[in-house]
Write a protein that holds these residues in place. Structure first.
Motif, PDB file in Angstrom:
ATOM      1  N   GLY A 157       0.808  -1.213   0.000  1.00  0.00           N
ATOM      2  CA  GLY A 157       0.000   0.000   0.000  1.00  0.00           C
ATOM      3  C   GLY A 157       0.838   1.259   0.000  1.00  0.00           C
ATOM      4  N   PRO A 158       0.242   2.372  -0.393  1.00  0.00           N
ATOM      5  CA  PRO A 158       0.974   3.627  -0.563  1.00  0.00           C
ATOM      6  C   PRO A 158       1.461   4.273   0.731  1.00  0.00           C
ATOM      7  CG  PRO A 158      -1.393   3.959  -0.865  1.00  0.00           C
ATOM      8  CD  PRO A 158      -1.178   2.480  -0.743  1.00  0.00           C
ATOM      9  N   ARG A 159       0.855   3.935   1.877  1.00  0.00           N
ATOM     10  CA  ARG A 159       1.249   4.581   3.136  1.00  0.00           C
ATOM     11  C   ARG A 159       2.370   3.824   3.851  1.00  0.00           C
ATOM     12  NH1 ARG A 159      -3.689   5.787   6.817  1.00  0.00           N
ATOM     13  NH2 ARG A 159      -2.131   7.074   7.861  1.00  0.00           N
ATOM     14  N   HIS A 160       2.754   2.658   3.349  1.00  0.00           N
ATOM     15  CA  HIS A 160       3.897   1.891   3.873  1.00  0.00           C
ATOM     16  C   HIS A 160       3.683   1.408   5.311  1.00  0.00           C
ATOM     17  CE1 HIS A 160       5.815   3.712   0.379  1.00  0.00           C
ATOM     18  NE2 HIS A 160       5.541   4.900   0.871  1.00  0.00           N
ATOM     19  N   LEU A 161       2.446   1.251   5.736  1.00  0.00           N
ATOM     20  CA  LEU A 161       2.177   0.839   7.114  1.00  0.00           C
ATOM     21  C   LEU A 161       2.747  -0.544   7.422  1.00  0.00           C
ATOM     22  CD1 LEU A 161      -1.508   2.063   7.637  1.00  0.00           C
ATOM     23  CD2 LEU A 161       0.507   2.831   8.890  1.00  0.00           C
ATOM     24  N   PHE A 162       2.522  -1.496   6.534  1.00  0.00           N
ATOM     25  CA  PHE A 162       3.017  -2.847   6.758  1.00  0.00           C
ATOM     26  C   PHE A 162       4.541  -2.864   6.784  1.00  0.00           C
ATOM     27  CE2 PHE A 162       4.443  -7.027   5.223  1.00  0.00           C
ATOM     28  CZ  PHE A 162       3.818  -7.846   6.152  1.00  0.00           C
ATOM     29  N   TYR A 163       5.138  -2.133   5.865  1.00  0.00           N
ATOM     30  CA  TYR A 163       6.608  -2.071   5.793  1.00  0.00           C
ATOM     31  C   TYR A 163       7.191  -1.592   7.115  1.00  0.00           C
ATOM     32  CZ  TYR A 163      11.226  -0.210   4.761  1.00  0.00           C
ATOM     33  OH  TYR A 163      12.563   0.080   4.804  1.00  0.00           O
ATOM     34  N   TYR A 164       6.695  -0.462   7.607  1.00  0.00           N
ATOM     35  CA  TYR A 164       7.275   0.093   8.836  1.00  0.00           C
ATOM     36  C   TYR A 164       6.930  -0.751  10.061  1.00  0.00           C
ATOM     37  CZ  TYR A 164       9.150   4.154   6.512  1.00  0.00           C
ATOM     38  OH  TYR A 164       9.904   4.969   5.706  1.00  0.00           O
ATOM     39  N   ALA A 165       5.774  -1.382  10.068  1.00  0.00           N
ATOM     40  CA  ALA A 165       5.436  -2.271  11.181  1.00  0.00           C
ATOM     41  C   ALA A 165       6.441  -3.414  11.282  1.00  0.00           C
ATOM     42  CB  ALA A 165       4.023  -2.819  11.005  1.00  0.00           C
ATOM     43  N   VAL A 166       6.846  -3.958  10.121  1.00  0.00           N
ATOM     44  CA  VAL A 166       7.781  -5.085  10.109  1.00  0.00           C
ATOM     45  C   VAL A 166       9.210  -4.631  10.411  1.00  0.00           C
ATOM     46  CG1 VAL A 166       8.833  -6.868   8.651  1.00  0.00           C
ATOM     47  CG2 VAL A 166       6.370  -6.459   8.541  1.00  0.00           C
ATOM     48  N   VAL A 167       9.707  -3.640   9.640  1.00  0.00           N
ATOM     49  CA  VAL A 167      11.126  -3.279   9.770  1.00  0.00           C
ATOM     50  C   VAL A 167      11.407  -2.597  11.105  1.00  0.00           C
ATOM     51  CG1 VAL A 167      11.519  -3.151   7.277  1.00  0.00           C
ATOM     52  CG2 VAL A 167      10.876  -1.077   8.538  1.00  0.00           C
ATOM     53  N   TYR A 168      10.462  -1.831  11.633  1.00  0.00           N
ATOM     54  CA  TYR A 168      10.717  -1.173  12.912  1.00  0.00           C
ATOM     55  C   TYR A 168      10.634  -2.162  14.077  1.00  0.00           C
ATOM     56  CZ  TYR A 168      11.146   3.635  11.268  1.00  0.00           C
ATOM     57  OH  TYR A 168      11.594   4.805  10.695  1.00  0.00           O
ATOM     58  N   THR A 169       9.772  -3.163  13.945  1.00  0.00           N
ATOM     59  CA  THR A 169       9.757  -4.216  14.964  1.00  0.00           C
ATOM     60  C   THR A 169      11.087  -4.972  14.966  1.00  0.00           C
ATOM     61  OG1 THR A 169       7.360  -4.492  14.782  1.00  0.00           O
ATOM     62  CG2 THR A 169       8.599  -6.320  15.733  1.00  0.00           C
ATOM     63  N   LEU A 170      11.569  -5.322  13.769  1.00  0.00           N
ATOM     64  CA  LEU A 170      12.871  -5.986  13.666  1.00  0.00           C
ATOM     65  C   LEU A 170      13.990  -5.089  14.151  1.00  0.00           C
ATOM     66  CD1 LEU A 170      12.483  -7.756  10.192  1.00  0.00           C
ATOM     67  CD2 LEU A 170      12.473  -8.836  12.455  1.00  0.00           C
ATOM     68  N   ASN A 171      13.898  -3.798  13.836  1.00  0.00           N
ATOM     69  CA  ASN A 171      14.885  -2.813  14.283  1.00  0.00           C
ATOM     70  C   ASN A 171      15.042  -2.867  15.808  1.00  0.00           C
ATOM     71  OD1 ASN A 171      15.168   0.822  13.665  1.00  0.00           O
ATOM     72  ND2 ASN A 171      16.387  -0.524  14.932  1.00  0.00           N
ATOM     73  N   ILE A 172      13.913  -2.836  16.508  1.00  0.00           N
ATOM     74  CA  ILE A 172      13.948  -2.828  17.969  1.00  0.00           C
ATOM     75  C   ILE A 172      14.434  -4.163  18.529  1.00  0.00           C
ATOM     76  CG2 ILE A 172      12.476  -2.717  20.023  1.00  0.00           C
ATOM     77  CD1 ILE A 172      10.794  -0.622  18.510  1.00  0.00           C
ATOM     78  N   LEU A 173      13.952  -5.262  17.962  1.00  0.00           N
ATOM     79  CA  LEU A 173      14.361  -6.579  18.467  1.00  0.00           C
ATOM     80  C   LEU A 173      15.859  -6.812  18.264  1.00  0.00           C
ATOM     81  CD1 LEU A 173      11.375  -8.806  17.281  1.00  0.00           C
ATOM     82  CD2 LEU A 173      11.870  -7.997  19.605  1.00  0.00           C
ATOM     83  N   LEU A 174      16.373  -6.478  17.082  1.00  0.00           N
ATOM     84  CA  LEU A 174      17.805  -6.641  16.821  1.00  0.00           C
ATOM     85  C   LEU A 174      18.635  -5.746  17.732  1.00  0.00           C
ATOM     86  CD1 LEU A 174      17.886  -6.864  12.910  1.00  0.00           C
ATOM     87  CD2 LEU A 174      18.393  -8.695  14.542  1.00  0.00           C
ATOM     88  N   ALA A 175      18.143  -4.525  17.987  1.00  0.00           N
ATOM     89  CA  ALA A 175      18.864  -3.607  18.875  1.00  0.00           C
ATOM     90  C   ALA A 175      18.914  -4.162  20.297  1.00  0.00           C
ATOM     91  CB  ALA A 175      18.200  -2.236  18.852  1.00  0.00           C
ATOM     92  N   LEU A 176      17.808  -4.756  20.756  1.00  0.00           N
ATOM     93  CA  LEU A 176      17.799  -5.367  22.085  1.00  0.00           C
ATOM     94  C   LEU A 176      18.824  -6.487  22.191  1.00  0.00           C
ATOM     95  CD1 LEU A 176      13.948  -5.542  22.753  1.00  0.00           C
ATOM     96  CD2 LEU A 176      15.595  -4.186  24.050  1.00  0.00           C
ATOM     97  N   LEU A 177      18.860  -7.346  21.175  1.00  0.00           N
ATOM     98  CA  LEU A 177      19.824  -8.450  21.169  1.00  0.00           C
ATOM     99  C   LEU A 177      21.249  -7.927  21.127  1.00  0.00           C
ATOM    100  CD1 LEU A 177      18.043 -10.913  18.701  1.00  0.00           C
ATOM    101  CD2 LEU A 177      18.287 -11.172  21.182  1.00  0.00           C
ATOM    102  N   LEU A 178      21.479  -6.911  20.291  1.00  0.00           N
ATOM    103  CA  LEU A 178      22.818  -6.333  20.178  1.00  0.00           C
ATOM    104  C   LEU A 178      23.254  -5.711  21.494  1.00  0.00           C
ATOM    105  CD1 LEU A 178      25.255  -5.505  18.460  1.00  0.00           C
ATOM    106  CD2 LEU A 178      23.961  -3.475  17.745  1.00  0.00           C
ATOM    107  N   HIS A 179      22.353  -4.966  22.123  1.00  0.00           N
ATOM    108  CA  HIS A 179      22.684  -4.318  23.392  1.00  0.00           C
ATOM    109  C   HIS A 179      23.020  -5.344  24.467  1.00  0.00           C
ATOM    110  CE1 HIS A 179      22.520  -1.374  26.637  1.00  0.00           C
ATOM    111  NE2 HIS A 179      21.705  -2.202  27.293  1.00  0.00           N
TER     112      HIS A 179
END
Length: 343
Positions: A305-327
């Motif tokens: 979709g044009p608003r990229h809601l699904f994209y940001y829901a997925v990549v930002y969730t992964l962003n946070i989870l990977l950051a937690l593991l890295l930290h």
């Protein structure tokens, strides 16, 4: 630095900035992530205005970091090398790991040279404006660390600490104007945030002195916020141009105090989530910068979709989870290293 100083046991006011420092950093990180989602729009004006102001999350970080730096210097004392080594140990391992892996990937793709990769790892690229590098915040943050002991020494000797803090506003703007003819105005993200840094040092001083948020203080921050809002109105009317950082600096202390007050009224569950995000905010930020840069690479794989809601829901969730593991991974290695050194 004299006798150790303990933080007042009072609650509310400036003490809330320390009590909820982690939560404030978590909130600021979410705001920065929202700002970095450039293609996304709420399509509601007020929400999109809040989103477009998300760069102010960095100013919140700088104020809270400066506050922590002041408290650290005053409480621990000791050689400067210990102060700098503690800061470097927190910042550089995550920076080198994330930027190193990303730079290697870019090099394998032929998008950067080995020279650019080396500059990226050095953190000096920002000051020399090296093409192909990225992430101004970490080099600027390290510069604030370098500046802190000298600034604190002058600050502690100054009888008019509020006036010294206020003087940082025109001083920073004057330095920025000077960088233009010198051809180094690419350093504006650092220079224009000197007032936020000065406000953080003042907050640290108030915290250690147990200062109350009196009506006079509240009036001062309210008037400063009014000045910031007035600058924004004049800026939007094209009366003159000034960096939005000065607008943000005007409202910054009031915003942080109000946000801390709001956080104090949240339940423990939401506060725990914000505190968790704040604890690994550096790792979240480092990964988020890469996600932002690689939107054109990642979006075709996930966009719906044009608003990229699904994209940001997925990549930002992964962003946070990977950051937690890295930290947690870095902290585990650091803990083992300390145990071995103490053995």
């Amino acid at each position: 630095m004299g006798d150790p100083v303990t933080i007042s046991s009072r609650t509310g006011g400036y003490q809330n900035l320390s009590r909820f420092r982690g939560e404030l950093m978590g909130l600021a990180m979410l705001w920065v992530m929202l700002f970095h989602a450039y293609p996304f729009r709420f399509q509601v004006r007020i929400l999109d205005e809040i989103k477009s102001a998300g760069f102010a999350g960095v100013d919140v970080f700088i104020l809270l970091s400066a506050m922590g730096l002041y408290v650290s210097i005053r409480r621990t004392g000791g050689p400067l090398r210990d102060f700098y080594s503690r800061r470097a140990a927190r910042i550089l391992p995550a920076f080198w790991l994330v930027v190193g892996v990303y730079s290697l990937w870019l090099r394998l793709q032929g998008r950067i040279s080995l020279t650019v990769a080396a500059w990226s790892m050095s953190t000096l690229y920002y000051w020399f404006h090296v093409p192909g590098t990225f992430n101004w915040y970490v080099p600027a943050l390290l510069a604030f660390y370098l500046l802190t002991p000298l600034y604190v020494r002058i600050f502690d000797r100054c009888p008019r600490k509020e006036w010294m803090t206020a003087a940082m506003f025109p001083l920073a703007y004057g330095v920025y104007r000077l960088t233009i003819p010198l051809g180094i105005n690419y350093t504006e993200d650092f220079v224009n945030r000197l007032p936020a840094f000065a406000l953080g040092i003042l907050a640290g001083y108030y915290l250690l002195e147990g200062r109350r948020l009196t009506a006079r203080h509240a009036l001062t921050w309210g008037l400063l916020a009014l000045c910031g809002i007035s600058l924004e109105v004049l800026r939007r009317l094209h009366v003159f141009y000034i960096s939005p950082c000065y607008v943000i600096a005007g409202v910054l202390m009031g915003f942080c105090l109000l946000a801390a007050k709001g956080i104090s009224r949240l339940g423990e569950g939401p506060r725990r989530i914000l505190r968790l995000l704040g604890s690994c905010s550096l790792e979240i930020y480092l990964l988020n910068v890469i996600i932002t840069r690689e939107f054109n690479t990642l979006a075709p794989l996930l966009d719906r979709g044009p608003r990229h809601l699904f994209y940001y829901a997925v990549v930002y969730t992964l962003n946070i989870l990977l950051a937690l593991l890295l930290h947690r991974g870095i902290e585990a290695v650091r803990s083992r290293w300390k145990k071995r050194a103490a053995a």
